[in-house]
Scaffold this active site. Sequence first.
Site, PDB file in Angstrom:
ATOM      1  N   CYS A 150       0.788  -0.829   0.041  1.00  0.00           N
ATOM      2  CA  CYS A 150       0.224  -0.003   0.074  1.00  0.00           C
ATOM      3  C   CYS A 150       0.595   1.393  -0.077  1.00  0.00           C
ATOM      4  CB  CYS A 150      -0.877  -0.198   0.849  1.00  0.00           C
ATOM      5  SG  CYS A 150      -0.090   0.319   2.788  1.00  0.00           S
ATOM      6  N   HIS A 186      -2.096   1.290   7.257  1.00  0.00           N
ATOM      7  CA  HIS A 186      -2.342   1.401   5.328  1.00  0.00           C
ATOM      8  C   HIS A 186      -2.122   2.839   5.056  1.00  0.00           C
ATOM      9  CE1 HIS A 186      -3.987  -0.029   2.151  1.00  0.00           C
ATOM     10  NE2 HIS A 186      -5.868   1.369   2.706  1.00  0.00           N
ATOM     11  N   ASP A 201      -7.670   4.692  -3.635  1.00  0.00           N
ATOM     12  CA  ASP A 201      -6.477   3.595  -3.274  1.00  0.00           C
ATOM     13  C   ASP A 201      -6.365   2.653  -3.674  1.00  0.00           C
ATOM     14  OD1 ASP A 201      -5.610   1.483  -1.414  1.00  0.00           O
ATOM     15  OD2 ASP A 201      -6.675   1.647  -0.152  1.00  0.00           O
TER      16      ASP A 201
END
Length: 373
Positions: A150, A186, A201
């Site tokens: 991520c 994250h 995202d």
Amino acid sequence: MTVWLHANCMPMLANRSARRSSDPEAVENITTLGMLTYQALSGTFLTSTFYKVGTVPCSFQPPQDDKLFKMATYTRDQISHYLQHIGYTQDVNQHFAEDPLGLLTRIQILHMARVPFESLSLHYSKYRTLSLNPEDLFVKIVNRGRGGYCMEVNAFFAAVLRSLGFTLFSTGGRVRGDAGYKGWDHMVNIVTIDNQRYLVDVGFGTNGATRPVPLQHEHRFLTVFPTEGMLEYRGIDANTDPNQKVWVYSVRQKEDDPWGEMYCFGELEFIPGDFEVMNMRTSSAPQSFFVQSVMCMKTRLDEGKQDPVGKVILHRDYIKQQNGNEAPTTTRLLSEADRVEALKRYFDISLTLEEQQGIKGLASELKDRSKHA
């Protein structure tokens, strides 16, 4: 010198160049590369665009801690290379001017089908460290055709979007595990278009959103059919203060399924130092999912390459392919040779011999079971 800069960088360059040069014309040698022009030395910009700074008769060496360089951007050539890498073929400047949300949506869809969400560098490497340096990320993702987890892919995507003229900031998220929400592990990007903020995202894997999601309470959307997503603005069970609220991202695999919380995030901008701390723990803690598991995932597009219709997932010792409502197909990987071949076949990732040797002796190494199958 010749430098490619986003328009937002120009006032700082003009002011600093003027101070360091005795030539009053030094900062006027600016060529517009976008659609509208920079009003000379006024610091006023009519649109988000790019400018080429010509030969400036001064030695401009900005300090490395300058705020300008903390807001990473890429050069025009790098952006062109990236757009070619993901298969974007339109006029990006015109697309941005006419429909910025459409451009953002298109780039995100193409990106997630080309740039995998993966943990390979924590296993197939001698060093098993992950850099968030923008130039390192460009080399890894575009030049080498890899992806990342991520913080890597979202940091890279943030720099791409900023280079194209989008307004955004990055923030941290907490992933929900079996025992509840964990700490900051994250990263997501928040992009503002026409006064509306969107969650963007590209680094949450199989249950991630594949398009920009407006920050609207109880907003529902499709990820990859038939999976649905939802955003809610509310408290979480870990809060002790009932007045605390965050954005909660949830998914369900089909209409009759219960919603499952995936992660939560707020709207406080995180700075690079925050992500360095998060990256260190997430990439090195023994209990980290990414440290424990070899994984690689990307979406699949329809024949017209317009919409995501499926996923291909490599996780530990299997490859799973899923398209819409069709039953998934799973192929077992019996050896490291099988897994290396699968990475090449399904993700176009070729590991060097040195990288392949890097996993030797790790718990994540696949022992050859083909002789016993």
